[in-house]
Design an enzyme around this catalytic site. Structure first.
Site, PDB file in Angstrom:
ATOM      1  N   HIS A   1      32.088  54.642  -0.606  1.00  0.00           N
ATOM      2  CA  HIS A   1      30.417  54.075  -0.239  1.00  0.00           C
ATOM      3  C   HIS A   1      30.604  53.230   0.997  1.00  0.00           C
ATOM      4  CE1 HIS A   1      32.215  51.944  -3.410  1.00  0.00           C
ATOM      5  NE2 HIS A   1      30.796  51.467  -3.579  1.00  0.00           N
ATOM      6  N   LYS A   2      31.661  52.393   0.695  1.00  0.00           N
ATOM      7  CA  LYS A   2      31.385  50.926   1.577  1.00  0.00           C
ATOM      8  C   LYS A   2      31.345  51.161   2.861  1.00  0.00           C
ATOM      9  CE  LYS A   2      32.217  48.160  -2.603  1.00  0.00           C
ATOM     10  NZ  LYS A   2      30.947  47.195  -2.472  1.00  0.00           N
ATOM     11  N   VAL A   3      31.281  52.221   3.105  1.00  0.00           N
ATOM     12  CA  VAL A   3      31.700  52.202   5.008  1.00  0.00           C
ATOM     13  C   VAL A   3      29.621  51.950   5.244  1.00  0.00           C
ATOM     14  CG1 VAL A   3      31.555  54.957   4.858  1.00  0.00           C
ATOM     15  CG2 VAL A   3      32.117  53.783   7.028  1.00  0.00           C
TER      16      VAL A   3
END
Length: 326
Positions: free
Chosen positions: A45-47
């Site tokens: 999810h960090k992208v």
């Protein structure tokens, strides 16, 4: 992920599916859902926040695309992968500071994208990488720090995308409980704000490693990477949190294997902690309730947490899934 041909991998971010977990706890007469953020480009999810922080810095004039400017960030790895992908495409030099006890495979991956990796001494605390990054910024004032723990672009992208995707997928029947880990707190804050506006009675449960508490501002050194950084992040809206659920490394480790064997999902250690907490929380709710959590990334960087002799470690203590949310 839209149809057609994308101009770059960055255009393939988002629209991750939500899956019903009906085999993980077959006796559970509540609906357990997981949003598979591990299917984003870069594997987490960090992208989402990595790209949005860069885009907002460009809008503010701090960064100029293609200039070769240096971005510096402290990261446990997944934000670093997103930043490395974006920097490679958008033309920035990237310096990442990560704790020296983080996955060697992830370190190699970051370097392969072209990032320069600096290692902090993890024995100095779970926020050692952020402190080292600040020192590097002081020595190089022309570098740009995005500061995911305090950057409003972090929760903002989850308000605009992740939360909207959830509402589109679930329709009128929103979750009775949202169970989310707290690293920077961006996704809990962004998603929590939007969903609680539409379902004010929804419980929001923050998952913490055993011994840590956001409410009490208490943190201990722990092995569940990315789940607690040793402080209450500035972007985290504590007022949204209804309950905290502490999960031990051993319960999370066993859940990694359990969910692979029951649901065919290969999730990372913090994602497994979410699933442990979600099962516990579900048992405190009325029958038929709906619980939503997140699978942040995949198992590949955490294979060392699984036993070498997997056949000798198939049992899971059901008691670890029960009990009241703390």
């Amino acid at each position: 992920m839209g149809k057609g041909i994308a101009d770059s991998v960055l255009d393939a971010i988002g629209d991750t599916p939500i899956v019903r977990l009906s085999r993980l706890a077959p006796d559970l007469d509540r609906e357990l859902l997981v949003k598979l953020e591990l299917l984003n480009p870069g594997g987490s999810h960090k992208v989402r926040i990595a790209l949005n922080m860069i885009l907002e810095a460009e809008k503010d004039g701090e960064l100029v695309r293609g200039s070769g400017q240096t971005i510096i960030e402290s990261t446990g790895g997944n934000t670093g992968i997103g930043l490395a992908m974006a920097a490679a495409i958008l033309g920035y030099r990237l310096v990442l500071v990560i704790p020296d006890n983080y996955s060697p495979a992830k370190q190699r991956l970051l370097r392969s994208y072209g990032a320069e990796v600096r290692l902090s001494d993890h024995t100095l605390g779970n926020n050692s990488h952020a402190e080292m990054a600040l020192g590097l910024l002081f020595d190089n004032p022309d570098w740009v720090m995005l500061n995911q723990q305090a950057n409003p672009a972090n929760p903002a992208i989850h308000e605009r995308t992740t939360a909207v995707e959830i509402m589109d997928a679930l329709g009128a029947r929103l979750p009775d409980a949202l169970v989310a880990g707290v690293g920077t707190g961006g996704h809990l804050t962004g998603v929590g704000r939007v969903l609680s506006e539409h379902n004010p009675s929804m419980r929001i449960v923050a998952v913490q490693p055993e011994g840590c508490s956001l409410r009490e501002n208490r943190f201990v050194t722990h092995p569940i990477q990315g789940l607690a950084v040793g402080l209450v992040p500035a972007v985290l809206d504590l007022s949204l949190i209804t309950d905290e659920e502490q999960v031990s490394f051993e319960d999370a480790r066993q859940m990694m294997q359990r969910v692979m064997r029951t649901e065919g999902l290969a999730v990372g250690i913090s994602s497994a902690a979410n699933l442990v907490a979600a099962c516990r929380v579900a048992r405190t709710l009325p029958a038929g309730s709906r619980v939503l959590t997140f699978a942040y990334d995949g198992v590949h960087d955490y294979l060392d947490a699984l036993p070498e002799d997997v056949d000798a470690d198939v049992a899971f203590a059901e008691g670890s899934l029960a009990g009241e949310a703390r």
